[in-house]
Design an enzyme around this catalytic site. Sequence first.
Site, PDB file in Angstrom:
ATOM      1  N   ARG A 137       0.828  -1.227   0.000  1.00 21.87           N
ATOM      2  CA  ARG A 137       0.000   0.000   0.000  1.00 21.87           C
ATOM      3  C   ARG A 137       0.861   1.276   0.000  1.00 21.87           C
ATOM      4  NH1 ARG A 137      -2.682  -3.555  -1.008  1.00 21.87           N
ATOM      5  NH2 ARG A 137      -4.743  -4.104  -0.219  1.00 21.87           N
ATOM      6  N   SER A 192     -11.163  -0.540   2.452  1.00 19.57           N
ATOM      7  CA  SER A 192     -10.543  -0.762   3.767  1.00 19.57           C
ATOM      8  C   SER A 192     -10.140   0.583   4.365  1.00 19.57           C
ATOM      9  CB  SER A 192      -9.290  -1.627   3.625  1.00 19.57           C
ATOM     10  OG  SER A 192      -9.627  -2.846   3.015  1.00 19.57           O
ATOM     11  N   GLU A 231      -5.829   3.986   5.839  1.00 17.53           N
ATOM     12  CA  GLU A 231      -5.518   3.815   4.416  1.00 17.53           C
ATOM     13  C   GLU A 231      -5.981   5.005   3.556  1.00 17.53           C
ATOM     14  OE1 GLU A 231      -5.860  -0.235   2.653  1.00 17.53           O
ATOM     15  OE2 GLU A 231      -6.816   0.786   0.989  1.00 17.53           O
TER      16      GLU A 231
HETATM   17  C1  LIG Z   1     -15.438  -0.485  -2.303  1.00 24.98           C
HETATM   18  C2  LIG Z   1     -13.951  -0.232  -2.362  1.00 24.98           C
HETATM   19  C3  LIG Z   1     -13.073  -1.296  -2.464  1.00 24.98           C
HETATM   20  C4  LIG Z   1     -11.685  -1.079  -2.540  1.00 24.98           C
HETATM   21  N1  LIG Z   1     -10.862  -2.158  -2.617  1.00 24.98           N
HETATM   22  C5  LIG Z   1      -9.520  -1.970  -2.669  1.00 24.98           C
HETATM   23  C6  LIG Z   1      -8.634  -3.088  -2.742  1.00 24.98           C
HETATM   24  O1  LIG Z   1      -9.051  -4.232  -2.799  1.00 24.98           O
HETATM   25  N2  LIG Z   1      -7.307  -2.854  -2.775  1.00 24.98           N
HETATM   26  C7  LIG Z   1      -6.793  -1.588  -2.738  1.00 24.98           C
HETATM   27  O2  LIG Z   1      -5.570  -1.465  -2.771  1.00 24.98           O
HETATM   28  N3  LIG Z   1      -7.608  -0.507  -2.667  1.00 24.98           N
HETATM   29  C8  LIG Z   1      -8.943  -0.663  -2.639  1.00 24.98           C
HETATM   30  N4  LIG Z   1      -9.785   0.414  -2.536  1.00 24.98           N
HETATM   31  C9  LIG Z   1      -9.214   1.775  -2.452  1.00 24.98           C
HETATM   32  C10 LIG Z   1      -9.203   2.540  -3.801  1.00 24.98           C
HETATM   33  O3  LIG Z   1     -10.152   2.034  -4.685  1.00 24.98           O
HETATM   34  C11 LIG Z   1      -7.833   2.472  -4.494  1.00 24.98           C
HETATM   35  O4  LIG Z   1      -6.835   2.979  -3.654  1.00 24.98           O
HETATM   36  C12 LIG Z   1      -7.833   3.258  -5.807  1.00 24.98           C
HETATM   37  O5  LIG Z   1      -6.679   2.930  -6.548  1.00 24.98           O
HETATM   38  C13 LIG Z   1      -7.872   4.777  -5.623  1.00 24.98           C
HETATM   39  O6  LIG Z   1      -7.906   5.357  -6.904  1.00 24.98           O
HETATM   40  P1  LIG Z   1      -8.702   6.695  -7.185  1.00 24.98           P
HETATM   41  O7  LIG Z   1      -8.515   7.032  -8.623  1.00 24.98           O
HETATM   42  O8  LIG Z   1     -10.108   6.601  -6.727  1.00 24.98           O
HETATM   43  O9  LIG Z   1      -7.900   7.721  -6.268  1.00 24.98           O
HETATM   44  P2  LIG Z   1      -8.462   8.922  -5.388  1.00 24.98           P
HETATM   45  O10 LIG Z   1      -9.285   8.372  -4.266  1.00 24.98           O
HETATM   46  O11 LIG Z   1      -9.088   9.947  -6.243  1.00 24.98           O
HETATM   47  O12 LIG Z   1      -7.105   9.502  -4.788  1.00 24.98           O
HETATM   48  C14 LIG Z   1      -6.354   8.766  -3.838  1.00 24.98           C
HETATM   49  C15 LIG Z   1      -4.950   9.366  -3.742  1.00 24.98           C
HETATM   50  O13 LIG Z   1      -4.276   9.153  -4.982  1.00 24.98           O
HETATM   51  C16 LIG Z   1      -3.898  10.412  -5.553  1.00 24.98           C
HETATM   52  N5  LIG Z   1      -4.073  10.308  -7.003  1.00 24.98           N
HETATM   53  C17 LIG Z   1      -5.162   9.848  -7.684  1.00 24.98           C
HETATM   54  N6  LIG Z   1      -4.931   9.931  -9.003  1.00 24.98           N
HETATM   55  C18 LIG Z   1      -3.694  10.453  -9.148  1.00 24.98           C
HETATM   56  C19 LIG Z   1      -2.881  10.795 -10.273  1.00 24.98           C
HETATM   57  N7  LIG Z   1      -3.326  10.611 -11.523  1.00 24.98           N
HETATM   58  N8  LIG Z   1      -1.663  11.320 -10.046  1.00 24.98           N
HETATM   59  C20 LIG Z   1      -1.197  11.517  -8.788  1.00 24.98           C
HETATM   60  N9  LIG Z   1      -1.923  11.225  -7.693  1.00 24.98           N
HETATM   61  C21 LIG Z   1      -3.152  10.699  -7.877  1.00 24.98           C
HETATM   62  C22 LIG Z   1      -4.806  11.441  -4.920  1.00 24.98           C
HETATM   63  O14 LIG Z   1      -4.212  12.718  -4.925  1.00 24.98           O
HETATM   64  C23 LIG Z   1      -4.957  10.875  -3.521  1.00 24.98           C
HETATM   65  O15 LIG Z   1      -3.837  11.216  -2.752  1.00 24.98           O
HETATM   66  C24 LIG Z   1     -11.177   0.233  -2.491  1.00 24.98           C
HETATM   67  C25 LIG Z   1     -12.076   1.317  -2.380  1.00 24.98           C
HETATM   68  C26 LIG Z   1     -13.447   1.084  -2.320  1.00 24.98           C
HETATM   69  C27 LIG Z   1     -14.386   2.245  -2.233  1.00 24.98           C
END
Ligand SMILES: Cc1cc2nc3c(=O)[nH]c(=O)nc-3n(C[C@H](O)[C@H](O)[C@H](O)COP(=O)(O)OP(=O)(O)OC[C@H]3O[C@@H](n4cnc5c(N)ncnc54)[C@H](O)[C@@H]3O)c2cc1C
Length: 358
Positions: A171, A251, A352
């Site tokens: 992570r 999580s 997280e």
């Molecule tokens: C129902 C559910 C299940 C999930 N299951 C998992 C799982 O199994 N495993 C897991 O690891 N995670 C899981 N997650 C967490 C999440 O989905 C992941 O971490 C996902 O990759 C976040 O991506 P996002 O585009 O939504 O980022 P955001 O939530 O929009 O941003 C998260 C962080 O990443 C940064 N960020 C986003 N895009 C960029 C970019 N292009 N450049 C630089 N920084 C950026 C943001 O600034 C912020 O700091 C889950 C979430 C939910 C709601």
Amino acid sequence: MGVEGKLEQNKPLAPFTTFGIGGPARWFAEAGSEAEIVAATGWAQERGVPLFVLGGGSNLLVADRGFDGLVLKVGMRGIAATTARDGSGQVIYEAGAGADWDGFVERTVQDGCAGVECLAGIPGTVGGTPVQNVGAYGQEVSSAISAVRAFDLPGRSFVAFIADECGFAYRRSRFNSVDRGRFIVTQVDFRLTPGGAPTAGYPDLQREIAQSGLDGREPTLVEVAAVVRKVRQSKGMLLVEGGPDCRSAGSFFKNPVVDADTVRRIAEGSGKEPPTYPAGADGAGKVKVPAAWLIEQAGFTKGFALGAAGISSRHTLALINRGGATASDILALAARISEAVEARFGIELEREPVLLGF
Ligand SMILES: Cc1cc2nc3c(=O)[nH]c(=O)nc-3n(C[C@H](O)[C@H](O)[C@H](O)COP(=O)(O)OP(=O)(O)OC[C@H]3O[C@@H](n4cnc5c(N)ncnc54)[C@H](O)[C@@H]3O)c2cc1C
């Protein structure tokens, strides 16, 4: 159109997050190209306006008062696939950071390319995946990534990192640790294996596969991705429109990586041997203890509620917005849980999701 024409003011952020929580962004823009990233970040830097990069908002808790800065949503969504030039026969996917992650996984399994099938059903964008090195069911995205292209904010230039330069761990990556806030990921390249066997060794997947009537044959990549989504749905970890456990960020706590002494202490504290998993590259001689187990042993059950915040009825590790919850409600519940786990086991749980505007 210049940057000004694309900027929106006082834009509510809650609809851009899976928690459905949070106040407005003072400024908001979506960048559909690298040129727009350059322009929008230049605008913010010239004015000293704080910047936050938004993907799918699935790992994010926004403060109730919002964010007094520019929220830049990354919108590049193109995906191109080519055969690697090194004769390996592998396929390189170049995916825009704003592409939907689960849609990308589906495309790769439909193409018959192995490497990310167990990461099906994770919400968010392609660009979000290297940030916390997403992982699930025995795969981490770091093992499929070949390169990350990003805009370096202080240097105001585009840079490319091979996977080894990304600082991937459990992570974690350079993007959410030493270089937090420095880079905007614009493209991620994946190296996948056409005709490769799916990874399906994780016990939950094995159980589901055994019950899914494949008559003993090996599941295809498409079938494994579908099984992963089904298992996720049974745990409330798949976003389903209107699902009561779906307003979450997945999580809320990381699984602690601990040494043998700590495992012994946990066993003494609870009178039970805790389940453990290999810690992987993160900790030689250490193991991961499921945070969900620690939380349950500290007295919390699925469906626990504290006002409008709660624990998912299907997964102890997911905190949810039960309807109308504020960011403060979620943090109050998180604090209640962390304090109980610390008092019982002396372990400090690590959050997280990313916090914005606090
Ligand atoms: C129902 C559910 C299940 C999930 N299951 C998992 C799982 O199994 N495993 C897991 O690891 N995670 C899981 N997650 C967490 C999440 O989905 C992941 O971490 C996902 O990759 C976040 O991506 P996002 O585009 O939504 O980022 P955001 O939530 O929009 O941003 C998260 C962080 O990443 C940064 N960020 C986003 N895009 C960029 C970019 N292009 N450049 C630089 N920084 C950026 C943001 O600034 C912020 O700091 C889950 C979430 C939910 C709601």
